[in-house]
Structures are given as structure tokens and as C-alpha cells.
Design a protein around this motif. Structure first.
Motif: not given
Length: 194
Positions: A76-79, A83-85, A107-111, A188-194
Motif C-alpha cells: 500500500d503506497l501513499k506518497g 506499508i508492505a505485507q 506469518g507476515r512481515f508487516y513493514d 491502526a498504526r499502519g493506517a496512521a503511517w499512510l
């Protein structure tokens, strides 16, 4: 190619390089996937990328063997932020209760990534631990785990934590799993990051 395509390609390459360079112990190259303030979270370690490199090399010299395998990826890109899963497995081999065992955790890496001065880098890597298993390397070996200790660890990384605790690591016990409040907080933290 559009900037979006180029950014996605750069992020994918960075994440794939993380796994190859970390497991091959190519530390100078591995440093390049992080930004200077990059942080790594894991069951057995939480800290800066440079600290992660140091403890990973120290562990290797003591016989610790942890390997990674990557699967599909969503970005998911925003400017200048992303966030990469990435689907992944963590494999670790070590003696457990005097039996040589392999643990595989899926699992997943959530970057959390950011593009700074034209270069993408990891700001935070937070694994999500979805399920794991432990197997004796010799299938005829008998493995008896301490059920009281095993039950102290979250379901998604219970066996990995057991092995790591047995070889001397302190385990973080509130990492995100397949579901639950830790996963919701991470999203939620990922959404705020974007």
C-alpha cells in the motif's frame, strides 16, 4: 514506467534483499535496506537495525541458525510512505530437550517504509506470527515438551518461543498473531503511517 510501478518494484526488491542478505550474513548490504532510524521487532529481539545485525552475528557465532523464506506481497503506497505485507516463514534449528528440532513459523512481515532522498528504506519491521510447529529432525526421536512453559507463549509462535527461550533468549509475549488486539493495533498504526 510510472513512478508508482518503480516504487513498488524498489520496495519488492528491498524486501527480497532483506531475506537473502540477512540469512547470508551480508551485513554491509543488509544495512542498505534500512533507514538510519530503522527498527526491528522479533520474538527474541527488539531494537535498531544495527543492534539487530550485531546480535544476529553474535548468535550465529554461538550456533543460532534462523532462516527466512518469502511468499506473496501486498504493498500500500501513499506518497513517500508505504506499508508492505509479505507472507513468510521463519525456520530455526536447535536442540530442544536434547532432541535436534526444526521450528517453522508462518506469518507476515508487516513493514513500515519511507522514501527519503529518493531511496526507499525500512523504518519498522513488525512480524505477524500466525502459526508454528516443531518437528524433530530425526522423525523417530521422541520429543517431550514442558507443557507449562509451552502454554506461556502465544499460539502463533508458541513453539518458536519455546525453542528460543530454551537457548537463552528473552521472549516478547505480545507480538501480533492471526487475530486479536495486537493485530488490530498494528493495522491502526499502519493506517496512521499512510
Amino acid at each position: 514506467m510510472t513512478e508508482d510501478v518503480l516504487d513498488r518494484r524498489a520496495i519488492r526488491e528491498l524486501i527480497e534483499n532483506w531475506a537473502v542478505w540477512r540469512d547470508a550474513r551480508l551485513w554491509d548490504r543488509f544495512r542498505t535496506v534500512w533507514h538510519d532510524d530503522g527498527r526491528m521487532m522479533a520474538t527474541w529481539f527488539q531494537g535498531t537495525a544495527d543492534e539487530f545485525i550485531k546480535v544476529s552475528e553474535e548468535g550465529f557465532l554461538r550456533g543460532v541458525r534462523i532462516l527466512h523464506f518469502l511468499g506473496g506481497m501486498s504493498i500500500d503506497l501513499k506518497g513517500p510512505r508505504a506499508i508492505a505485507q509479505t507472507k513468510m516463514t521463519i525456520s530455526q534449528r536447535a536442540p530442544v530437550e536434547n532432541v535436534l528440532c526444526d521450528v517453522v513459523c508462518t506469518g507476515r512481515f508487516y513493514d513500515f517504509l519511507e522514501k527519503r532522498n529518493g531511496r526507499w528504506g525500512i523504518v519498522l519491521r513488525q512480524p505477524i506470527y500466525e502459526k508454528d510447529r516443531i518437528d524433530p529432525v530425526d522423525p523417530s526421536a521422541k520429543l517431550a515438551l514442558d507443557q507449562t512453559l509451552l502454554a506461556q507463549f502465544p499460539e502463533g509462535y508458541r513453539h518458536l518461543a519455546y525453542l528460543q527461550a530454551k537457548i537463552g533468549y528473552t521472549i516478547k509475549r505480545d507480538m501480533p498473531g492471526l487475530d486479536g488486539p495486537e493485530l488490530a493495533a498494528l493495522y491502526a498504526r499502519g493506517a496512521a503511517w499512510l
